[in-house]
Design a protein around this motif. Sequence first.
Motif, PDB file in Angstrom:
ATOM      1  N   THR A   1       0.997 -62.424  45.361  1.00  0.00           N
ATOM      2  CA  THR A   1       1.137 -61.944  46.730  1.00  0.00           C
ATOM      3  C   THR A   1      -0.139 -62.236  47.484  1.00  0.00           C
ATOM      4  O   THR A   1      -1.218 -61.803  47.069  1.00  0.00           O
ATOM      5  N   PRO A   2      -0.042 -63.068  48.538  1.00  0.00           N
ATOM      6  CA  PRO A   2       1.147 -63.736  49.060  1.00  0.00           C
ATOM      7  C   PRO A   2       1.646 -64.824  48.103  1.00  0.00           C
ATOM      8  O   PRO A   2       0.885 -65.326  47.277  1.00  0.00           O
ATOM      9  N   THR A   3       2.935 -65.177  48.264  1.00  0.00           N
ATOM     10  CA  THR A   3       3.537 -66.150  47.367  1.00  0.00           C
ATOM     11  C   THR A   3       3.166 -67.577  47.767  1.00  0.00           C
ATOM     12  O   THR A   3       2.847 -67.874  48.918  1.00  0.00           O
ATOM     13  N   ASN A   4       3.256 -68.424  46.793  1.00  0.00           N
ATOM     14  CA  ASN A   4       2.973 -69.849  46.945  1.00  0.00           C
ATOM     15  C   ASN A   4       4.297 -70.613  46.947  1.00  0.00           C
ATOM     16  O   ASN A   4       5.010 -70.592  45.940  1.00  0.00           O
ATOM     17  N   PRO A   5       4.692 -71.266  48.037  1.00  0.00           N
ATOM     18  CA  PRO A   5       3.960 -71.542  49.277  1.00  0.00           C
ATOM     19  C   PRO A   5       4.552 -70.845  50.502  1.00  0.00           C
ATOM     20  O   PRO A   5       4.207 -71.178  51.633  1.00  0.00           O
ATOM     21  N   THR A   6       5.431 -69.858  50.280  1.00  0.00           N
ATOM     22  CA  THR A   6       6.144 -69.255  51.413  1.00  0.00           C
ATOM     23  C   THR A   6       5.425 -68.060  52.022  1.00  0.00           C
ATOM     24  O   THR A   6       5.866 -67.523  53.034  1.00  0.00           O
ATOM     25  N   LEU A   7       4.340 -67.613  51.399  1.00  0.00           N
ATOM     26  CA  LEU A   7       3.473 -66.543  51.927  1.00  0.00           C
ATOM     27  C   LEU A   7       4.198 -65.211  52.090  1.00  0.00           C
ATOM     28  O   LEU A   7       3.815 -64.398  52.944  1.00  0.00           O
ATOM     29  N   ARG A   8       5.197 -64.962  51.243  1.00  0.00           N
ATOM     30  CA  ARG A   8       5.844 -63.654  51.251  1.00  0.00           C
ATOM     31  C   ARG A   8       4.911 -62.637  50.599  1.00  0.00           C
ATOM     32  O   ARG A   8       4.148 -62.957  49.682  1.00  0.00           O
ATOM     33  N   VAL A   9       4.984 -61.408  51.064  1.00  0.00           N
ATOM     34  CA  VAL A   9       4.057 -60.363  50.628  1.00  0.00           C
ATOM     35  C   VAL A   9       4.805 -59.279  49.862  1.00  0.00           C
ATOM     36  O   VAL A   9       5.868 -58.825  50.291  1.00  0.00           O
ATOM     37  N   ALA A  10       4.249 -58.872  48.723  1.00  0.00           N
ATOM     38  CA  ALA A  10       4.823 -57.780  47.933  1.00  0.00           C
ATOM     39  C   ALA A  10       3.870 -56.602  47.929  1.00  0.00           C
ATOM     40  O   ALA A  10       2.650 -56.763  47.947  1.00  0.00           O
ATOM     41  N   ASP A  11       4.430 -55.413  47.886  1.00  0.00           N
ATOM     42  CA  ASP A  11       3.654 -54.174  47.851  1.00  0.00           C
ATOM     43  C   ASP A  11       3.219 -53.922  46.403  1.00  0.00           C
ATOM     44  O   ASP A  11       4.003 -53.477  45.563  1.00  0.00           O
ATOM     45  N   ILE A  12       1.963 -54.233  46.097  1.00  0.00           N
ATOM     46  CA  ILE A  12       1.461 -54.127  44.726  1.00  0.00           C
ATOM     47  C   ILE A  12       1.597 -52.703  44.203  1.00  0.00           C
ATOM     48  O   ILE A  12       2.020 -52.471  43.062  1.00  0.00           O
ATOM     49  N   GLU A  13       1.233 -51.737  45.021  1.00  0.00           N
ATOM     50  CA  GLU A  13       1.262 -50.336  44.592  1.00  0.00           C
ATOM     51  C   GLU A  13       2.675 -49.902  44.239  1.00  0.00           C
ATOM     52  O   GLU A  13       2.899 -49.233  43.217  1.00  0.00           O
ATOM     53  N   ARG A  14       3.643 -50.307  45.045  1.00  0.00           N
ATOM     54  CA  ARG A  14       5.041 -49.931  44.799  1.00  0.00           C
ATOM     55  C   ARG A  14       5.576 -50.602  43.534  1.00  0.00           C
ATOM     56  O   ARG A  14       6.225 -49.960  42.702  1.00  0.00           O
ATOM     57  N   VAL A  15       5.297 -51.886  43.374  1.00  0.00           N
ATOM     58  CA  VAL A  15       5.760 -52.600  42.179  1.00  0.00           C
ATOM     59  C   VAL A  15       5.165 -51.970  40.923  1.00  0.00           C
ATOM     60  O   VAL A  15       5.855 -51.763  39.922  1.00  0.00           O
TER      61      VAL A  15
ATOM     62  N   GLU B   1       8.157 -57.256  59.816  1.00  0.00           N
ATOM     63  CA  GLU B   1       7.204 -56.204  60.159  1.00  0.00           C
ATOM     64  C   GLU B   1       6.758 -55.417  58.928  1.00  0.00           C
ATOM     65  O   GLU B   1       5.595 -55.020  58.818  1.00  0.00           O
ATOM     66  N   ALA B   2       7.679 -55.223  57.985  1.00  0.00           N
ATOM     67  CA  ALA B   2       7.324 -54.467  56.777  1.00  0.00           C
ATOM     68  C   ALA B   2       6.252 -55.209  55.977  1.00  0.00           C
ATOM     69  O   ALA B   2       5.278 -54.596  55.517  1.00  0.00           O
ATOM     70  N   GLU B   3       6.403 -56.516  55.835  1.00  0.00           N
ATOM     71  CA  GLU B   3       5.400 -57.278  55.082  1.00  0.00           C
ATOM     72  C   GLU B   3       4.084 -57.378  55.848  1.00  0.00           C
ATOM     73  O   GLU B   3       3.008 -57.405  55.244  1.00  0.00           O
ATOM     74  N   ARG B   4       4.169 -57.412  57.148  1.00  0.00           N
ATOM     75  CA  ARG B   4       2.942 -57.423  57.959  1.00  0.00           C
ATOM     76  C   ARG B   4       2.155 -56.135  57.731  1.00  0.00           C
ATOM     77  O   ARG B   4       0.928 -56.153  57.593  1.00  0.00           O
ATOM     78  N   GLU B   5       2.866 -55.018  57.651  1.00  0.00           N
ATOM     79  CA  GLU B   5       2.212 -53.728  57.419  1.00  0.00           C
ATOM     80  C   GLU B   5       1.603 -53.672  56.026  1.00  0.00           C
ATOM     81  O   GLU B   5       0.482 -53.186  55.837  1.00  0.00           O
ATOM     82  N   ILE B   6       2.329 -54.197  55.024  1.00  0.00           N
ATOM     83  CA  ILE B   6       1.822 -54.192  53.654  1.00  0.00           C
ATOM     84  C   ILE B   6       0.563 -55.047  53.557  1.00  0.00           C
ATOM     85  O   ILE B   6      -0.442 -54.634  52.961  1.00  0.00           O
ATOM     86  N   GLN B   7       0.606 -56.239  54.142  1.00  0.00           N
ATOM     87  CA  GLN B   7      -0.550 -57.127  54.082  1.00  0.00           C
ATOM     88  C   GLN B   7      -1.766 -56.481  54.739  1.00  0.00           C
ATOM     89  O   GLN B   7      -2.888 -56.550  54.211  1.00  0.00           O
TER      90      GLN B   7
END
Length: 382
Positions: free
Chosen positions: A140-154, A278-284
Motif C-alpha cells: 500500500t499503495p499498490t503497484n502500479p494502480t496506487l490503491r490504498v489499504a488500511d493497514i490498521e484495519r487489515v 474519498e475513503a482511500e484518500r482519507e486512509i492515505q
Amino acid sequence: MAGFNTTAIHAITENENEAIVPPIYLASTFGQPHTGEEGEFEYQRGGNPTRAKAEQAMATIEGASFARVYATGMGASAAAMGMLQAGDTLLMGMPVYGGNYRFGTIELPKRGVKTRFIGDLAQLSDADFDETVKMVFFETPTNPTLRVADIERVAEIAHRHGALVVVDNTFMTPYLQRPLELGADITVQSATKYLGGHGDLLAGVAATNSAELDQELFKAQLISGNVLPPMDSYRLLQNVKTLGIRLDRQQANTEQIVQFLTGHESVARVLTAGSANEAEREIQARQASGIGALFSFQLKEGANMKAFLDALEVFEFAVSLGGIESLICLPATMTQGAYSAEHLEEFGVEENLIRVAVGIENVEDLIADLDRALTAAFSSAA
C-alpha cells in the motif's frame, strides 16, 4: 525524539577508531576462540560486521527492534513468505509487484502453500479467513494502480484469526509510512529503490518487532545464502542517510507533475495514492505523510505510445523506481509481465497504463519533457 534525517545519519553510533563511517569487513571467515564457543562472527553467510551495521541502521530508521538485509528486495519478500508451510494459505492483496506475484504463483505451490488473491482489501472480512490462512501480504499503495489499504484495519482482522501481516513498504519507505506502528508484523522493502536511491544497488530489507519472527528471517539468510555482501551493505548504510532529503524533492516534484497532468487535454486519468475514492484518500492522509513519488496515468484514446516514448529526453524508459533519475515504464509488459492475462484485466493493470517514478531533476524540465511527449503522441496519431 530526533527527527528522521538526524536518526538516519546517526543510526550507527559506534565505529572503530572514532571513524565517522564504519569500516568494510570483506573477510569470508573469522577466527574463533579456543574454548569451543562461537565468536560473534564466524562465517560471512551467518554474519558480517558491516552487514550487522546495515541491519542496525535499517532497524533504527524503521523504528523496529530487528532488521535483516538481503541480496535483493525479492530476497526480503521471499524470506517473509517463505515462513509458510505445506497446507497454509496466503492472502495476497492485488495488484503487487510481479516478483511477489511469481513467488505466490510459482514457488509457493511447490511448497504446498495456496495463494488466494484479494483485489480490494477494503472488502477484507472474517469470511476470508479459515484455519489455513496464516499470512496476509500486501502493498500500500499498490503497484502500479496506487490503491490504498488500511493497514490498521487489515492487521486487526488478520490477527483475530492468528494470521501474520506483511506489508511491502517499498513505495513509501519508513520516512513516509510506518506499517509496524500500525499493526503489521513484518515490513519488507526493496532497498534497491528509495533506500539505496541511486539506481546502482540491489538490496532488500525485512524488519519486525518480534524476536521469534526475526529468527525466522535470519534462518532464511543462513539457509539460502541470501545475504547482502559487505560492500553493498556499506553503500546502503551511506545512501540511506539522504533518504529524507531525496524523497522530499521527489515528492514535491511529483505533486507538481501530477497537477500538470491532471485535466490535461491529452490525459485520460492520473492515479496517485488515495485518488481512487474519498475513503482511500482519507486512509492515505491518516497513515502516510504524502502521496510518495510514484504515480501512473493513461493517455486518451488515439495516442501513439511509441511516439510518446520516443519523444522523451529526460525520462528514461526503464523498470525500477526510487532513484534520483526519473523513469517511465509500461507495467503490463514490464513490471507485471508475469501476470496472467486474466489477472492483468481483473486487477486494473491496463496495457496503456504508464507508471512514472519521479527523480530529483528540476521539475520544470520534467514537465517540459512530458509536455513534448504528449504533443508528439497526438501529432503522430493525427
